[in-house]
Design a protein around this motif. Structure first.
Motif, PDB file in Angstrom:
ATOM      1  N   LEU A  87      10.707  -5.208 -29.926  1.00 17.36           N
ATOM      2  CA  LEU A  87       9.357  -5.714 -30.661  1.00 17.36           C
ATOM      3  C   LEU A  87       9.358  -7.274 -30.991  1.00 17.36           C
ATOM      4  O   LEU A  87       8.577  -8.007 -30.622  1.00 17.36           O
ATOM      5  N   LYS A  88      10.536  -7.891 -31.444  1.00 15.68           N
ATOM      6  CA  LYS A  88      10.500  -9.265 -31.953  1.00 15.68           C
ATOM      7  C   LYS A  88      10.150 -10.096 -30.854  1.00 15.68           C
ATOM      8  O   LYS A  88       9.313 -10.899 -30.971  1.00 15.68           O
ATOM      9  N   LYS A  89      10.984  -9.871 -29.638  1.00 20.25           N
ATOM     10  CA  LYS A  89      10.797 -10.594 -28.586  1.00 20.25           C
ATOM     11  C   LYS A  89       9.512 -10.417 -27.795  1.00 20.25           C
ATOM     12  O   LYS A  89       8.873 -11.370 -27.489  1.00 20.25           O
ATOM     13  N   ASN A  90       9.035  -9.343 -28.095  1.00 21.37           N
ATOM     14  CA  ASN A  90       7.606  -8.991 -27.657  1.00 21.37           C
ATOM     15  C   ASN A  90       6.651  -9.726 -28.294  1.00 21.37           C
ATOM     16  O   ASN A  90       5.583 -10.232 -27.909  1.00 21.37           O
ATOM     17  N   LEU A  91       6.445  -9.590 -29.411  1.00 30.38           N
ATOM     18  CA  LEU A  91       5.467 -10.348 -30.484  1.00 30.38           C
ATOM     19  C   LEU A  91       5.585 -11.815 -30.185  1.00 30.38           C
ATOM     20  O   LEU A  91       4.506 -12.545 -30.068  1.00 30.38           O
ATOM     21  N   GLN A  92       7.006 -12.174 -29.924  1.00 33.10           N
ATOM     22  CA  GLN A  92       6.986 -13.774 -29.644  1.00 33.10           C
ATOM     23  C   GLN A  92       6.164 -14.119 -28.262  1.00 33.10           C
ATOM     24  O   GLN A  92       5.343 -14.725 -28.386  1.00 33.10           O
ATOM     25  N   LYS A  93       6.524 -13.248 -27.442  1.00 35.02           N
ATOM     26  CA  LYS A  93       5.801 -13.357 -26.059  1.00 35.02           C
ATOM     27  C   LYS A  93       4.208 -13.410 -26.021  1.00 35.02           C
ATOM     28  O   LYS A  93       3.566 -13.981 -25.274  1.00 35.02           O
ATOM     29  N   VAL A  94       3.837 -12.302 -26.826  1.00 34.04           N
ATOM     30  CA  VAL A  94       2.433 -11.785 -26.899  1.00 34.04           C
ATOM     31  C   VAL A  94       1.717 -13.103 -27.748  1.00 34.04           C
ATOM     32  O   VAL A  94       0.838 -13.468 -27.037  1.00 34.04           O
ATOM     33  N   PHE A  95       2.120 -13.480 -28.800  1.00 28.81           N
ATOM     34  CA  PHE A  95       1.551 -14.663 -29.427  1.00 28.81           C
ATOM     35  C   PHE A  95       1.493 -16.035 -28.753  1.00 28.81           C
ATOM     36  O   PHE A  95       0.629 -16.754 -28.525  1.00 28.81           O
TER      37      PHE A  95
END
Ligand SMILES: C[S@@+](CC[C@H](N)C(=O)[O-])C[C@H]1O[C@@H](n2cnc3c(N)ncnc32)[C@H](O)[C@@H]1O
Length: 297
Positions: free
Chosen positions: A197-205
């Motif tokens: 989740l954390k990595k993906n949130l960073q990537k999406v934002f």
């Protein structure tokens, strides 16, 4: 003064390396194309006496903050609120033909990320804006008229996002009702396993921010203009924080080298030391590249 959330506006990255690479000359004229909190700019002003600096930032908060910070140097430091793609116009208006060096420190400032009302952060509630400049359309407005394929491509190419198709579909379906950062966060939470989740949130934002601000096309447009404005043996230094940015810089500098127009200041991109990353974890993805215009070019 801009809305100030934290004590520090921005911690400059690879500061000593930037100064060493730019090799500031007395009486010279230098461009800081991404002033931010004037971290690099103040250090350069303090180290010089009769050197002129032109600082550009498209974010009015950054310009207001930096103008106050650099006020003691206002006779040799000009701050302009504009997009760096307008470099030619900016220099023409100031009656400046050539410059001795140009710095691009790309991406967002800590202040932008840490100010909830700007909508850059997945950790804080704010309107889904992410536009660095007020003349740029906000993310929520841009999403309203996006095509499904485009949003999928943005997530894949700018973010290397896990489940980019599924998430792209969800964002597309919700596009007219996505108003806040936490609403977007919830869509990501529903599409990605917890452990990613954390990595993906960073990537999406990050991907959506790059898209909102046309960051990669702005960079591709500005690099040749800045290089063209350099005088002989003038230097260009670029710090990037995203593989797409670094690829553009690397290719641009390589072409200059191959065509004999410039020499590279280092073979490989320079990275921050472990010590710098410990003190400023946000520096970890920084890659610095520099080039010097050949005397014969
Ligand atoms: C990483 S920060 C720069 C930090 C600065 N070097 C310092 O030490 O404080 C990047 C800045 O570039 C600005 N910026 C990004 N793209 C821009 C563009 N196309 N034109 C002008 N400014 C831009 C952002 O608004 C942000 O303030």
């Amino acid at each position: 003064m801009p809305e100030q959330q934290d004590q520090i506006y921005h911690q400059p990255v690879l500061l000593d390396e930037v100064i060493r690479y730019l090799d500031l000359k007395a009486g010279g004229t230098y461009l800081d194309c991404t002033v931010g909190g004037a971290g690099h700019l103040m250090a350069m002003l303090k180290r010089t006496q009769d050197t002129t600096f032109i600082g550009i930032d498209c974010d009015p908060d950054a310009v207001a903050y930096s103008r106050e910070l650099t006020s003691a140097y206002s006779k040799r430091c000009y701050l302009i609120e504009d997009n760096f793609i307008n470099l030619d116009l900016i220099l023409d208006k100031l009656n400046i033909g050539g410059v001795d060096g140009a710095l691009f420190d790309l991406g967002v400032s800590y202040h932008q990320l840490a100010t909830p009302s700007r909508g850059f952060s997945y950790e804080r509630e704010g309107r889904l804006l992410m536009n660095m400049s007020p003349v740029t359309e906000s993310l929520s407005d841009r999403l309203r008229r996006v095509r499904k394929n485009e949003i999928i491509k943005v997530l894949k190419e700018f973010g290397d996002v896990r489940n980019y198709r599924k998430l792209g579909q969800r964002i597309y379906d919700a596009r007219r009702n996505l108003h806040s950062t936490l609403e977007l966060r919830r869509l990501v939470e529903d599409s990605v396993p917890r452990r990613f989740l954390k990595k993906n949130l960073q990537k999406v934002f990050q991907a959506l921010r790059i898209w909102t601000n046309d960051e990669l096309s702005n960079l591709s447009q500005a690099l040749p203009t800045a290089f063209q404005r350099l005088g002989k043996e003038g230097r260009m230094v670029v710090i990037s924080y995203h593989s797409g940015e670094d690829r553009i810089v690397k290719r641009f500098f390589r072409q200059l080298k191959v065509s004999g127009k410039a020499r590279l200041l280092s073979k490989k991109a320079m990275k921050p030391s472990d010590e710098e990353i410990r003190e400023n974890p946000r520096a970890r993805s920084a890659r610095l590249r520099g080039a010097e215009k050949c005397a014969s070019s």
